[in-house]
Design an enzyme around this catalytic site. Structure first.
Site, mmCIF file in Angstrom:
data_model
loop_
_atom_site.group_PDB
_atom_site.id
_atom_site.type_symbol
_atom_site.label_atom_id
_atom_site.label_comp_id
_atom_site.label_asym_id
_atom_site.label_seq_id
_atom_site.Cartn_x
_atom_site.Cartn_y
_atom_site.Cartn_z
ATOM 1 C CB SER A 253 -0.879 0.004 1.247
ATOM 2 O OG SER A 253 -0.072 0.306 2.370
ATOM 3 C CE LYS A 254 -1.803 6.830 -2.784
ATOM 4 N NZ LYS A 254 -2.517 5.899 -3.586
ATOM 5 N NE ARG A 255 0.551 0.542 5.976
ATOM 6 C CZ ARG A 255 1.226 -0.575 6.178
ATOM 7 N NH1 ARG A 255 2.333 -0.557 6.889
ATOM 8 N NH2 ARG A 255 0.800 -1.727 5.678
#
Ligand code: GLU
Length: 493
Positions: A253-255
């Site tokens: 994910s963007k994390r």
């Protein structure tokens, strides 16, 4: 009833696969990998690769979000073989299918409101509430009466008894008991089709043969199989591809950093890199190669090679691969892109002027095996185009802050000035001759000259670098370093 898709004979039918993204404003690298696997399978088998935009969520599905998908696929060279299908344009077909299921008794109208269902859920104290078939037990008269008074209804599939067994081409045999599945909704009370219905109707109408998609859809598959059966259709082949994980083994994910394919493009990743990288992410031709071309993928791709365990996305590997591809790129292959980055760098003031093509070409030929991204040439190796204004502090301590360095650099500047021409050979001769004369190892001259000319302590071979920089720059930079050393104005904090 037990039904499996293992024995379906599809020998005569052309493979037709699809990528079915929901336009959410982003084209995730995981989605692109799914698209790539579909594309490769179609190409490998001589079949067709199709695109269906699942734009039923009208709020999120903007034309811009659709464009992001089309642009991302186009950049990867994964254009569909037929016009894209927009799910939202097919509501009539979905409704038609729901009506057929109603007529055939495989589905029924449910007049229960959300509140009524909530109440029953609470009463049952049941967290995983399954619809209690309240409306399945309505009499024909009761139904007619509700319809006459204009009561809204949803359409639910009537789940038959028995197990649903199917063979997933990646995960093997999967079996789910019909008793675990709720009479789920096909058409909502507002008349719109649910994903579950739309996806089956569309896959049938598009004559899809194999569904290759993320395994987050694995749990939807038994429900979809029930719809195929209720419609009297053969079920398709399914291959659920494990999700991509970040280095911490959580879903990517963007994390974890950039997840959109466009971000990778804009960062400077090459199409070949991303094809190679995503192609080997969760699929392997049966060996442990790192480098694979689009053509080799097309030749070798099969569903059997899809791994059933999740693949971990390692961006440093993508970076390394990009470097590998750049190292093999001829100047002409990348000239236009380099020109773009050079222009950007000169417009932003990072370079003082637009370098000419010959300069860029010479720098490229010298450094192409060292850069990871095209822009590195004007960034990390900016000194190829402008005098350094920052000097590596450790290098300064080690190579400049020593007795006689300034004097030696000054003599070398004069030596280089008299070279006609300055080539890597003549530059090397100067350094070696002086090293012998001054009874020093050549390194004692090479390092300070490199630092003076580049501000850095590493890079391509010094003599070749000097040739590319050209006599005027070399002499000017050496003289400037001499002044700096004398004035002790280095910022080495
Ligand atoms: N639209 C779904 C998604 O983006 C995919 C549906 C499917 O492949 O069946 O996750």
């Amino acid at each position: 009833m037990v039904e499996t898709n293992v024995n379906i004979n599809r020998n005569n039918s052309e493979v037709r696969v699809r990528f079915a993204p929901s336009p959410t404003g982003d084209l995730h690298v995981g989605g692109v990998r799914t698209a790539l696997f579909n594309y490769l399978y179609a190409r490998h088998t001589g079949g067709k690769f199709l695109l269906r935009i699942e734009d039923t969520d009208r709020k999120r599905s903007t034309p811009e979000a659709v464009k992001v998908i089309l642009d991302g696929l186009a950049w990867m060279g994964l254009e569909p073989d037929e016009e894209p299908v927009f799910q939202s344009a097919r509501f009539d077909r979905h409704i038609e299918a729901a009506n057929k299921l109603l007529e055939d008794g495989h589905a029924y109208r449910c007049f229960c409101t959300q509140e009524e269902i909530e109440q029953r859920r609470e009463l049952a104290g049941d967290k995983i509430y399954m619809y209690d078939r309240h409306c399945l037990n309505l009499t024909q008269e009761e139904i007619e009466r509700k319809l006459v008074t204009g009561q809204e209804f949803a359409v639910r599939l009537r789940i038959p008894q028995g197990d649903i067994v199917f063979n997933d081409l990646v995960h093997g045999e999967i079996s789910v008991s019909g008793g675990e599945i709720d009479d789920f909704i096909l058409l909502r009370r507002n008349g719109t089709p649910t994903y579950m219905l739309a996806v089956v109707v569309d896959d049938l109408d598009m004559r899809i043969t194999h569904i290759i998609r993320g395994d987050d859809h694995l749990s939807n598959t038994p429900k979809q199989i029930l719809i195929y059966r209720a419609l009297g259709k053969q079920i398709l082949e399914f291959a659920h591809v494990p999700l991509i994980l970040g280095p911490d083994r959580k879903r990517l994910s963007k994390r974890h950093g950039a997840t959109s394919i466009i971000e990778y493009r804009d960062f400077g990743y090459l199409q070949e890199t991303m094809i190679n990288f995503l192609g080997l992410l969760g699929w392997s031709p049966g060996d442990d190669r790192d480098i694979i071309s689009r053509q080799e993928l097309l030749d070798l791709f099969d569903i059997k090679g899809i791994q059933s365990k999740s693949a971990v996305f390692d961006e440093s590997r993508a970076r390394w691969l990009n470097g590998q591809y750049l190292g093999r790129s001829e100047f002409d292959d990348v000239a236009a892109e380099l020109d773009k980055f050079a222009r950007e760098a000169s417009e932003s003031g990072s370079l003082l002027e637009m370098p000419d093509k010959q300069q860029i070409k010479a720098a490229w030929n010298l450094l192409r095996t060292r850069v990871h991204f095209l822009k590195d040439l004007f960034d990390e190796y900016r000194y190829m185009f402008r005098d350094p204004d920052v000097f590596d502090p450790k290098g300064v301590r080690k190579h400049f802050m020593r007795d006689s360095v300034a004097e030696r650099l000054a003599s070398l500047a004069d030596d280089f000035a008299s070279l006609e021409p300055l080539t890597s050979d003549t530059a090397e001769q100067v350094i070696r001759t002086r090293a012998e004369e001054w009874k020093l190892s050549a390194g004692k001259l090479i390092h300070p000259v490199r630092l003076a000319c580049s501000g850095a302590t590493g890079g391509a071979g010094l003599f070749e670098t000097l040739e590319v920089l050209g006599k005027n720059s070399v002499v000017r930079r050496l003289k400037h370093a001499v002044e700096l050393i004398h004035s002790e104005t280095f910022d080495i904090s």
